[in-house]
Scaffold this active site. Structure first.
Site, PDB file in Angstrom:
ATOM      1  N   ARG A 148      -2.455  -0.893   1.492  1.00 27.51           N
ATOM      2  CA  ARG A 148      -2.180  -2.007   0.579  1.00 27.51           C
ATOM      3  C   ARG A 148      -3.448  -2.410  -0.173  1.00 27.51           C
ATOM      4  O   ARG A 148      -3.404  -2.723  -1.370  1.00 27.51           O
ATOM      5  CB  ARG A 148      -1.616  -3.204   1.357  1.00 27.51           C
ATOM      6  CG  ARG A 148      -0.208  -3.015   1.849  1.00 27.51           C
ATOM      7  CD  ARG A 148       0.258  -4.171   2.733  1.00 27.51           C
ATOM      8  NE  ARG A 148      -0.361  -4.159   4.059  1.00 27.51           N
ATOM      9  CZ  ARG A 148      -0.163  -5.090   4.991  1.00 27.51           C
ATOM     10  NH1 ARG A 148       0.631  -6.122   4.724  1.00 27.51           N
ATOM     11  NH2 ARG A 148      -0.748  -4.996   6.167  1.00 27.51           N
TER      12      ARG A 148
ATOM     13  N   CYS B   8      -6.796  -4.563   4.196  1.00 24.17           N
ATOM     14  CA  CYS B   8      -5.473  -4.971   4.670  1.00 24.17           C
ATOM     15  C   CYS B   8      -5.400  -4.626   6.151  1.00 24.17           C
ATOM     16  O   CYS B   8      -6.314  -4.944   6.907  1.00 24.17           O
ATOM     17  CB  CYS B   8      -4.371  -4.302   3.856  1.00 24.17           C
ATOM     18  SG  CYS B   8      -4.420  -2.498   3.858  1.00 24.17           S
TER      19      CYS B   8
END
Length: 355
Positions: free
Chosen positions: A315, A310
């Site tokens: 994430r 990410c």
């Protein structure tokens, strides 16, 4: 479902296990905790006769956890090439955690950020017995230069100062089953933690089941954390460049669409991390069959070695955990992610297609 038969000798652990398996709801696992060595033979034997699969994990010296589950139930996968169990990536529901609050061997790590202006975070209420893990402090660089991960000795010292040992069974709690929980869980699995679970739905789920809340801070005596890193759980820019030509390598970008369009690693597929979750009444994983079908349609299949990234590795750590829960055996989190790739001046592409 939890069955604690510590302190009991055969045949009682086996008989109680058989009775629990007869009432095990579909899709659930049975966790049997025992300190009786003969039970490590009798319980799996009876479980197999009833059509269940099983695996034994050490909890601490002289105590074991036997995971019993139906084939097809999402369950930890072996680390490819080692023949040994990994650190058991899994989810735990608020109801399950509620039943385990008295388990003194369990370590609940609250990774929510503390926001005094919103009266939010650990000091304003947490699960009884939980200790606070400040992820920002844990991952802070040792010097002025940024780094994807602090050195191993520094991570060991910081985790040990919290009273954590690698042999502990850990449950990660964040605000809402988001990237913070994923990052903490991935990091601990990379370090070889014996057992790691994320509270599905996080603090929101705990409040939804009206779980007890305490405000008194908890701490543990300092311990010696001895990591056993699993290199196959971490990707670096150098590793990606070295293996880029492999046909079984798949790069997966889990940022937003606009971030992906503005620039991504060559060949990377795109799947925003939130698309693996259903948001109501609190964030939960989508049904496993639905997720597997969706991923398969995109070409994200277990036969590939998948590198998830990410902006900075949080994430992507969440999606890493989702893939591991679904049984994908070869998944790596690129902790440096896009920020590291760009800072190195490495080639990237723009637009909505992988290349």
């Amino acid at each position: 479902m939890i069955l604690d038969v510590r302190g009991e000798i055969c045949p009682y652990p086996m008989l109680k296990t058989v009775e629990a398996l007869r009432h095990l709801p579909p899709g659930e696992m049975l966790e049997v905790y025992t300190d009786h060595p003969p039970a490590l033979e009798t319980i799996p034997t009876q479980a197999a006769r009833l059509g269940f699969a099983w695996r034994i994990e050490p909890v601490k010296p002289g105590e074991w956890r036997i995971l019993i589950y139906r084939e097809g139930t999402p369950t930890p996968s072996p680390v490819e090439g080692t023949g040994e169990a990994s650190s058991s990536p899994r989810l735990i529901s608020a109801e399950q955690l509620l039943r385990r609050l008295e388990d003194r061997a369990l370590r609940i790590l609250d990774v929510r950020p503390v926001l005094p202006e919103a009266a939010s975070g650990y000091p304003f209420g947490h699960i009884p017995g939980a200790i606070h893990l400040n992820l920002e402090a844990l991952l802070a660089p040792a010097g002025p230069a940024p780094e994807p991960l602090p050195s191993l000795p520094l991570l060991e010292a910081r985790l040990g100062a919290l009273g954590l040992r690698r042999e502990d069974a850990v449950v990660i709690v964040d605000s809402d089953f988001g990237p913070a929980a994923g990052l903490a869980a991935w990091l601990l699995e990379y370090l070889g933690q014996a057992s790691v679970a994320i509270l599905e739905g996080g603090w929101q789920a705990w409040l939804a089941v009206r779980g007890p809340v305490e405000r008194e801070g908890r701490s543990l005596p300092p311990a010696r954390y001895q990591a056993q890193p699993e290199p196959a759980r971490l990707a670096t820019a150098d590793w990606i460049l070295q293996h880029a030509s492999r046909p079984d390598l798949l790069l997966l970008d889990v940022r937003t669409r606009s971030e992906y369009v503005q620039g991504h690693l060559p060949g990377a597929l795109h799947l925003p991390w939130e698309e693996c979750l259903e948001p109501y009444p609190y964030p939960r994983l989508l049904p496993a069959d639905l997720l597997k079908n969706r991923l398969s349609e995109m070409g994200i299949i277990p036969e590939k070695e998948i590198v998830v990234y990410c902006e900075s590795g949080a994430r992507s750590a969440h999606t890493y955990w989702v893939l591991r829960l679904l049984g994908y055996p070869r998944v790596r989190n690129y902790k440096g992610s896009w920020a590291d790739w760009r800072s190195r001046g490495l080639h990237y592409v723009t637009g909505e297609t992988p290349t």
